[in-house]
Scaffold this active site. Structure first.
Site, short mmCIF file in Angstrom:
data_model
loop_
_atom_site.label_atom_id
_atom_site.label_comp_id
_atom_site.label_asym_id
_atom_site.label_seq_id
_atom_site.Cartn_x
_atom_site.Cartn_y
_atom_site.Cartn_z
CB SER A 1 -8.32 1.25 6.15
OG SER A 1 -8.92 2.51 6.15
CB SER B 1 -7.87 4.09 3.18
OG SER B 1 -7.06 3.36 4.07
CE LYS C 1 -3.87 2.02 2.66
NZ LYS C 1 -4.67 1.94 3.90
#
Ligand SMILES: [Zn+2]
Lengths: 502, 511
Positions: free
Chosen positions: B178, B154, B79
């Protein structure tokens, strides 16, 4: 009414129309190899921005890790200042924007500091002020910001940032407003610095910024039947203890004049910050922050709170050395010194105290040791710009010389020469005396010499006989010329005895 | 079977048996990315050349019989929020568009140390703030099951790349859901470990007391594998726990006798989509049929979770994001524009006779940089947090929220006295359409209802696929465990996957 100028006589007589209220905030840089939250060096004077890493320059994702040694030094200092150590302390973020603060917040301690409520005894053996305890409000750990270098010379008014200092461990020690004269303020700083030096927690070097002082000053004024207080002013930018003394004195006078002109008292003005201008010897108002600063303190989530047990506190306490205040009292008791002498010795630091103590014990006369220590040892030390650790003349050797003086093997004046040669050539007292040809003059030789002198000086004999004993003094110089090893006191005594015997 | 059909655990066996090479595996994934990521946009950067080099290097070491790491030769997507040395670490923000990290996050270093292949960096909501990956400064990611829908957030890119078979293993981060929410919406497995289980060093902070890194994978076994590689104490992160890391892989198959599952009453109230309710209830029946005892438990303060979370997280964020000020690195507003605006302001003030209130150049630089560098959601949260921490409001908001957090933690402790794990939905509804909630931040926040309390309590939770809506969108099941019980969490989740095939179903990608 015209402003009366302050001077020390007025102060002593208590004739000032006001009382000063002074509190000091001292930031000391703790003596650690590495920074508070990373492994970067804290060494002073390196090329800008060479002692940095992702943690201390606030790179995205980097996290602080508490430096154990800084924490230990802070606890030690707090204990030495008689401050209570709470069992639970935590760290907080103090948020503000400034280019030399790359993270956008300082890691400090807000509502649960390392320590709260202590005291430091200050005194002046010269009698400038009465011995008193200055309260310590709190002491807490925090990290330092970087340095902004304003480069106006380049014409572009550029500001450059050096982040070497960012993250250096600081201990902020806040006093109660317990000082009431510039002398007391200086006394407090001197004593605090001495204490920190004994603890070996800081270099206390004001030039390198490892000790910084801000003063909070206001006045208590007796205005008829009413007592009024002037607004508190924080004075910054003082780079020596002498500057603190002067800045505080100046500020008091200034506040009194302002009060006379405006009548404004505490509460009618916000706390003001003024900077000390050392060349002009005045304080100047500093630009007020755009809005009242709200640091939005909240608990630092990247660090765990520290929990400390009674046992741990006890083991910290066990590591504390004997502190200056206690040493002063002990020297006075053990060696029969007056407060002034004890103070001079303690002010030399642990090395000086150790030197003096060994000297006094071995020669058996504390007073004599104190005199030699203060006059001869300290002078040599100053001349040679060395420390006790490097001082080549060991106290045991010097004690040998002091014993020789006590036994009258050498007189005090000659002993000073012996001291010099012992120091220069690294000799014992006996070797030093031998080097200068100092030997005991035996009794018959001394008697022969005196007889010879009396024969050559009948006038002296006459004078003594008629009651002028001091006339014998004229013979001492001649005796020394004939034999430099003779003891003047003994020459005098033997001559007088011979004249009496007729 | 094609390479892409293998789970990471299966790939590991094939690589160890030398039936496959890492270069073959990496190539297959790179091809899949080339083919489908144009539409999904899960990756913000594909590490093509380096990944192939690294794969070849691992292959040759394996061939020579040298010791290789736990993840040897298996690609891992990372990420954007995890610092990676020499790569842009943008956090999907304009603010860090060109920021190249000088160091590796501990988790990234651990992947490298275990010979995992860094495949690329995945898109996310800017600074991990969002639930749909629409807040990325570099464009939204689509849900591979239906590209009209969001992948969640997210960690939307991290979830979508696994769902679209563009990576077998993926690292996400979870501050309020997330990892679990996008895993649920994309039909994959997502594990949020206990706070402190995985180092946060190099995880660009959103809310430091809540953030955790965790695995996002196709199967529970794969999550166990990835967690094994990244878990453990780190001396660079004071909040990482000094708790021994168990062998997550070994015990996975062990059946769990006497398992007690708690159904959280508060998770089945109003607002829960009927299809989600049905899928979760069916999963509970699967466990009952396996011998688990099911009982109802209450988390009475759950209802305050969203309110507390949206005070605590933004408060910490307002401070964590203060460093992006245009001074030392990252985006800085154009200097000529700054001076021009200052000049215009001065002319205006001179005309008004109010020169003294002129903005200083420094303040102007801060304002303009942050106004231009941050997106709307990030600014909204910075303002929320700044407000909550301000003098006069601190006690009413931030401090109150901390007190609620304590009560939520106590709720969990009480519940775990009665049951081993909690079971329930991950989200109230399946994925929503792109653009559907962007104008209504509050409804977006309310979607985090079942996930935020896990972070506030610091416990562990996993999201696993448990069904589909009639529109063909995945539905997620959430299991929560006490702190440091990931082992149990993984075993129980794995047990479900031995009985069901939801996790085997693949997204229908249109090439
Ligand atoms: Zn550093």
């Amino acid at each position: 009414m015209k402003l009366k100028m302050t001077d020390s006589t007025e102060q002593k007589n208590g004739s000032l129309p006001y009382e000063m209220i002074i509190g000091l905030e001292v930031h000391v840089q703790l003596k650690t190899e590495t920074k508070l939250f990373c492994r970067c060096s804290t060494k002073f004077g390196a090329e800008p921005n060479t002692q940095t890493c992702p943690v201390c320059i606030g790179m995205p994702g980097a996290l602080p890790v508490m430096n154990r040694r800084a924490y230990d030094l802070a606890i030690k200092t707090a204990l030495a200042l008689d401050i209570g150590i709470p069992h639970f302390t935590k760290w907080d973020r103090k948020n503000y924007y400034y280019p030399d603060l790359p993270r956008g917040y300082q890691i400090s301690q807000f509502d649960l500091p390392l320590s709260e409520g202590g005291k430091l005894e200050i005194s002046d053996p010269k009698g400038g002020f009465k011995t008193k305890n200055v309260g310590i409000t709190r002491a807490h750990l925090e990290d330092d910001a970087g340095k902004s270098l304003h480069d106006e010379a380049s014409g572009k008014a550029d500001t450059r940032i050096d982040l070497n200092r960012t993250g250096t461990p600081l201990l902020e020690i806040v006093s109660e407003p317990d000082m009431s004269s510039p002398q007391e303020a200086k006394g407090y700083l001197t004593e605090l610095k001495l204490l920190l030096t004994y603890l070996e927690v800081s270099d206390c070097n004001m030039q390198e910024g490892s000790l910084r002082v801000d003063a909070n000053v206001n006045l208590k004024i007796q205005n008829g039947n009413e007592t009024v207080y002037t607004p508190i002013v924080e004075v910054k930018n003082m780079n020596s203890f002498r500057a603190v003394e002067r800045a505080v004195a100046y500020e008091a006078k200034r506040q009194y004049t302002v009060w006379q002109e405006t009548g404004l008292v505490k509460g009618q003005l916000p706390k003001q910050t003024r900077g000390w201008d050392d060349s002009a010897q005045i304080t100047r108002a500093q630009r007020e922050k755009e809005d009242a600063s709200d640091y939005r303190y909240f608990p630092e989530p990247d660090l765990c709170p520290a929990v400390i047990t009674e046992e741990e506190i006890a083991s910290y306490r066990a590591t504390l050395p004997e502190l200056p205040g206690a040493i002063r009292k002990r020297l006075q008791g053990d060696f029969d010194l007056n407060p002034y002498d004890a103070d001079v010795i303690v002010n030399q630091g642990q090395g000086g105290v150790d030197y003096y103590e060994e000297l006094a014990k071995e020669c058996g006369d504390g007073k004599q040791a104190s005199n030699w220590f203060q006059q001869d040892v300290l002078r040599k030390l100053n001349e040679s710009e060395t420390t006790f650790a490097e001082f080549s003349l060991q106290p045991s050797r010097l004690a040998g010389l002091l014993l020789a003086v006590q036994k009258k093997e050498v007189d005090t004046t000659r002993a000073k020469d012996v001291f010099g040669v012992m120091y220069e050539k690294n000799l014992t007292a006996q070797e030093g005396m031998k080097e200068l040809g100092i030997e005991q003059v035996d009794t018959s030789a001394l008697s022969d010499l005196c007889k010879m002198l009396l024969e050559k000086n009948p006038q002296v004999v006459e004078d003594v006989k008629s009651g002028k004993k001091q006339a014998v003094g004229a013979l001492i110089g001649q005796a020394k010329k004939a034999n430099p090893n003779v003891n003047p006191g003994e020459v005098r005594k033997v001559c007088l005895d011979l004249i009496e015997q007729g | 079977m094609s390479i892409l059909e293998y789970s990471a655990t299966e790939l590991k066996k094939k690589l160890e048996a030398k039936e496959l090479t890492s270069v073959e595996v990496v190539t297959a994934y790179l091809n899949q990315i080339k083919e489908y990521d144009g539409e999904i946009r899960a990756f913000s950067f594909v590490n093509e050349e380096e990944a192939l080099n690294q794969a070849a290097e691992v292959d040759s070491r394996r061939k020579r019989g040298e010791k290789v790491g736990l993840l040897a030769g298996i690609p891992v997507a990372v990420k954007e929020v995890l610092a990676t040395e020499g790569q842009k670490t943008t956090c999907s923000s304009k603010m860090l568009e060109n920021f190249v990290s000088p160091y590796n996050a501990t988790v990234v270093q651990k992947i490298k140390d275990e010979d995992g292949i860094l495949l690329g960096r995945t898109n996310m909501d800017e600074f991990a703030m969002g639930s749909s990956t629409e807040n990325s400064a570099f464009g939204a990611t689509s849900n591979p099951w239906n590209t009209d829908y969001v992948p969640g957030g997210s960690s939307g890119g991290a979830a979508a790349c696994v769902a679209a078979d563009m990576a077998p293993l993926s690292l996400g981060t979870d501050t309020g859901g997330s990892i679990r929410q996008p895993a649920g919406l994309c039909g994959i497995v997502g594990l949020k470990p206990t706070y402190g289980r995985v180092s946060r060093y190099g995880l660009v902070a959103f809310a430091s007391s809540l953030d955790q890194v965790g695995p996002m994978t196709r199967t529970v076994a794969d999550s166990a594998l990835l967690l094994q590689a990244i878990a453990g104490h780190d001396r660079l992160d004071s909040t990482s726990a000094n708790v021994e890391v168990p062998d997550y892989l070994n015990d996975l198959e062990k059946p769990l006798a006497g398992l007690r599952l708690g159904v959280v009453t508060e998770h089945f109230g109003e607002g829960l989509d009927e299809e989600v309710r049905q899928a979760v209830n069916d999963s509970i029946e699967v466990y009952r049929s396996l011998g688990a005892t099911i009982s109802e438990v209450s988390l009475p303060h759950n209802k305050y979770g969203i309110a507390a979370y949206y005070l605590i997280a933004p408060s910490e964020a307002s401070s964590n994001l203060a460093r992006y000020d245009g001074v030392h690195y990252g985006y800085r507003a154009d200097e000529r524009e700054i001076w021009q605006e200052l000049t215009e302001e001065r002319h205006r003030l001179v005309a008004d006779g109010d020169e003294r209130s002129a903005t200083s150049p420094l303040v102007k630089m801060y304002c303009k940089t942050r106004s231009e560098g941050f997106g709307a959601e990030v600014k909204r949260r910075i303002m929320l947090g700044t407000y909550a921490l301000s003098a006069g409001y601190y006690d009413a908001y931030y401090l109150k929220a901390l007190k609620v957090r304590r009560l939520i933690q106590k709720d969990y402790l009480e519940a775990f006295k009665e049951v081993d794990l909690l079971i329930g939905p991950v989200t109230p509804t399946p994925a929503f359409k792109t653009g559907e909630k962007t104008g209504d931040p509050l409804s977006m926040y309310l979607g985090d209802l079942f996930t935020v309390c896990t972070n506030l309590a610091g416990v562990a939770a996993i999201s696993i696929p448990c069904g589909f809506s009639k529109d063909g969108l995945p539905i997620g099941l959430q299991l929560q465990s006490p702190q440091f019980h990931e082992q149990q969490l993984l075993r129980v989740a794995h047990m479900y996957q031995t009985q069901t095939d939801w996790h085997i179903k693949r997204a229908p990608l249109a090439s």
